[in-house]
Scaffold this active site. Structure first.
Site, PDB file in Angstrom:
ATOM      1  N   ARG A 262       0.839  -1.197   0.000  1.00 12.98           N
ATOM      2  CA  ARG A 262       0.000   0.000   0.000  1.00 12.98           C
ATOM      3  C   ARG A 262       0.872   1.244   0.000  1.00 12.98           C
ATOM      4  O   ARG A 262       1.880   1.312   0.697  1.00 12.98           O
ATOM      5  CB  ARG A 262      -0.912   0.016   1.229  1.00 12.98           C
ATOM      6  CG  ARG A 262      -1.911  -1.144   1.235  1.00 12.98           C
ATOM      7  CD  ARG A 262      -2.855  -1.090   2.392  1.00 12.98           C
ATOM      8  NE  ARG A 262      -3.703  -2.277   2.421  1.00 12.98           N
ATOM      9  CZ  ARG A 262      -4.564  -2.566   3.389  1.00 12.98           C
ATOM     10  NH1 ARG A 262      -4.699  -1.739   4.414  1.00 12.98           N
ATOM     11  NH2 ARG A 262      -5.287  -3.680   3.338  1.00 12.98           N
ATOM     12  N   ARG A 277       2.371   1.096  10.236  1.00  7.53           N
ATOM     13  CA  ARG A 277       1.835   1.498   8.933  1.00  7.53           C
ATOM     14  C   ARG A 277       2.956   1.391   7.908  1.00  7.53           C
ATOM     15  O   ARG A 277       3.757   2.300   7.748  1.00  7.53           O
ATOM     16  CB  ARG A 277       1.292   2.928   9.016  1.00  7.53           C
ATOM     17  CG  ARG A 277       0.372   3.326   7.879  1.00  7.53           C
ATOM     18  CD  ARG A 277      -0.151   4.735   8.087  1.00  7.53           C
ATOM     19  NE  ARG A 277      -0.979   4.842   9.264  1.00  7.53           N
ATOM     20  CZ  ARG A 277      -2.280   4.561   9.300  1.00  7.53           C
ATOM     21  NH1 ARG A 277      -2.903   4.177   8.210  1.00  7.53           N
ATOM     22  NH2 ARG A 277      -2.966   4.683  10.427  1.00  7.53           N
ATOM     23  N   GLU A 349      -6.211  -0.805  15.703  1.00  4.94           N
ATOM     24  CA  GLU A 349      -6.844  -1.773  14.803  1.00  4.94           C
ATOM     25  C   GLU A 349      -5.876  -2.896  14.421  1.00  4.94           C
ATOM     26  O   GLU A 349      -4.727  -2.640  14.067  1.00  4.94           O
ATOM     27  CB  GLU A 349      -7.329  -1.077  13.532  1.00  4.94           C
ATOM     28  CG  GLU A 349      -7.962  -2.021  12.528  1.00  4.94           C
ATOM     29  CD  GLU A 349      -7.959  -1.470  11.107  1.00  4.94           C
ATOM     30  OE1 GLU A 349      -8.000  -2.280  10.163  1.00  4.94           O
ATOM     31  OE2 GLU A 349      -7.885  -0.230  10.952  1.00  4.94           O
ATOM     32  N   SER A 352     -10.139  -5.962  10.400  1.00  3.24           N
ATOM     33  CA  SER A 352     -11.350  -5.301   9.944  1.00  3.24           C
ATOM     34  C   SER A 352     -12.145  -6.310   9.117  1.00  3.24           C
ATOM     35  O   SER A 352     -11.605  -6.912   8.187  1.00  3.24           O
ATOM     36  CB  SER A 352     -11.000  -4.072   9.094  1.00  3.24           C
ATOM     37  OG  SER A 352     -12.142  -3.329   8.772  1.00  3.24           O
ATOM     38  N   ARG A 391       1.004  -6.504  12.728  1.00  2.00           N
ATOM     39  CA  ARG A 391       0.366  -5.886  13.892  1.00  2.00           C
ATOM     40  C   ARG A 391       0.204  -6.897  15.022  1.00  2.00           C
ATOM     41  O   ARG A 391       0.250  -6.532  16.195  1.00  2.00           O
ATOM     42  CB  ARG A 391      -0.968  -5.262  13.489  1.00  2.00           C
ATOM     43  CG  ARG A 391      -0.777  -4.067  12.569  1.00  2.00           C
ATOM     44  CD  ARG A 391      -1.969  -3.142  12.529  1.00  2.00           C
ATOM     45  NE  ARG A 391      -1.640  -1.927  11.777  1.00  2.00           N
ATOM     46  CZ  ARG A 391      -2.381  -0.827  11.763  1.00  2.00           C
ATOM     47  NH1 ARG A 391      -3.491  -0.776  12.491  1.00  2.00           N
ATOM     48  NH2 ARG A 391      -2.016   0.228  11.065  1.00  2.00           N
TER      49      ARG A 391
END
Length: 432
Positions: A262, A277, A349, A352, A391
């Site tokens: 990403r 991130r 988070e 999801s 994560r």
């Protein structure tokens, strides 16, 4: 993507759904575009019918010796032919314009989704487990990783720039153990079929899951026009592309452990330190393709499958329902799972899970044949993280840290690490 016929039949419902998303009403504009397209198609069909009729009349006129009429008909056919050729191009433009407008509209939320502009309107559903207590000030993951000499952001930056990391030794092994544990749990206990999909995909695959055209800047594109997957949701969901499932074949549940890529466009200044991130990260993705009536229940099941990872690891977490303003473009309802990070003293988070209804299936033409019914229906699709490996590593590091900077190994991971108790620490130099 929406069916313009459904919008024509349900304009108020459509606009109310957009209002919950914080968007203005669009039904009138879309119907106007569709009216123009339909009117043009009618003119085109009339011209084609007249051209066919005039072509037949030419022969009759010539047969009767009426050359003047025959020439007039020939001239008329030529004009109609030119109009039809130009009209077909205009029809393609009108259809493409309508499809482009429809493809830029986010999915409509389910009725029980909290309405609000951003994450502040999210609603907590439950908390599970207890916060760990420490008799020392807990460190963040990057402090622990660098202290162990097993996490190197500078070396990664020299090779690739910011938002990359080099992990070695015990941390690399712990990362791999987490990934293997997750895949085994989702396949052996939760019934997902392990899949190894392509990491490079074409435009239509990314369009099918609604990352294109709106979110092109969030993706990496190769020099030959393909896209690096931002998540395995893209190739896994596209397994249903242009398929017609028999009723008994659903639900289809698939999972994949893949790297994800990403660009993190728009995240400048956010989570710069550490590996929360990243441009490149590993994730175990869960995708389900279901009957229309089963998708809401499947969402609850999927969230439970993701939660089980954290339960087995003994991590404190909470589940929240995202508001209409915080929910993803293609989702009708989304649950986020947020894990407790002692080093940050906050929830972050880690998974999801979303139900998309038939939003993606319409883009991919994924349908099924309901048992005992005539005709076909569009499938419903769901996707979720089961879970993000990096994560999860951060969460394990921060929650299982010791006073001397080592990382205790959770019981669930010990079989994947040959019974190793800790990563780093004075009694475990083998962690490096």
């Amino acid at each position: 993507m929406f069916d313009i016929k459904w919008i024509r039949d349900n304009p108020q419902t459509f606009d109310r759904g957009l209002e919950k998303r914080g968007l203005p009403p669009l039904s009138a504009k879309l119907i106007e575009m569709d009216d123009a397209r339909r009117a043009h198609i009618t003119k085109l069909q009339d011209a084609q019918e007249r051209r066919n009729a005039a072509s037949k009349e030419i022969g009759k006129a010539k047969g009767s010796g009426d050359e003047e009429k025959a020439q007039a008909l020939i001239d008329e056919v030529a004009k109609l032919k030119s109009f039809v050729q130009g009209g077909e191009e205009e029809e393609r433009k009108l259809t493409a314009g309508l499809e482009e407008a429809l493809s830029a509209i986010p999915n409509l939320p389910l009725d029980d989704v909290p309405v609000g502009p951003d994450e502040d309107a999210n609603v907590e559903v439950r908390r599970v487990g207890d916060k760990p207590s420490f008799d020392f000030a807990p460190k963040e993951h990057f402090e622990l990783g660098e202290g162990l000499g097993l996490m190197d952001f500078e070396a990664a930056a020299k090779m690739a720039g910011s938002r990359f990391v080099v992990m070695q030794g015990g941390l690399a092994r712990l990362h791999r153990a987490l990934a293997q544990f997750m895949v085994d749990l989702q396949t052996l206990e939760h019934g997902y079929t392990e899949t190894i999909p392509p990491l490079l995909v074409r435009d239509e695959a990314v369009y099918g899951t609604a990352q294109l055209p709106k979110f092109a800047e969030d993706l990496f594109k190769t020099t030959d026009g393909r896209w690096l997957i931002p998540t395995a949701e893209v190739p896994l969901t596209n397994l249903a592309r242009e398929r017609i499932f028999e009723d008994a074949e659903l639900p289809m549940r698939v999972t994949a452990l893949t790297p994800c890529f990403r660009s993190e466009a728009g995240s400048a200044g956010r989570d710069v330190r550490g590996m929360l991130r990243q441009h490149q990260f590993d994730k175990v993705e869960l995708v389900s393709v279901t009957r229309a009536e089963d998708s809401v229940d499947e969402l609850e099941r999927m969230v439970g499958c993701a939660e089980e990872v954290l339960k087995r690891l003994g991590l404190h977490y909470r589940v929240v329902t995202l508001s209409t303003g915080d929910m993803g473009f293609g989702a009708r309802k989304t649950y986020d799972i947020e894990v407790w990070l002692p080093g940050q003293d906050m929830f972050r988070e880690i998974s999801s899970c979303s139900v998309c209804g038939d939003f993606q299936a319409r883009r991919m033409n994924a349908r099924y044949r309901p048992s005992g019914e005539k005709g076909l229906k569009f499938c419903h699709t769901l996707n979720g993280s089961g879970i993000a490996v990096g994560r999860a590593l951060i969460a394990v590091m921060e929650n299982y840290q010791t006073a001397d900077g080592a990382i205790a190994v959770p019981e669930a991971l010990k079989p994947y690490l040959g019974g190793l108790d800790t990563i780093g620490g004075p009694q475990n130099t083998g962690g490096k």
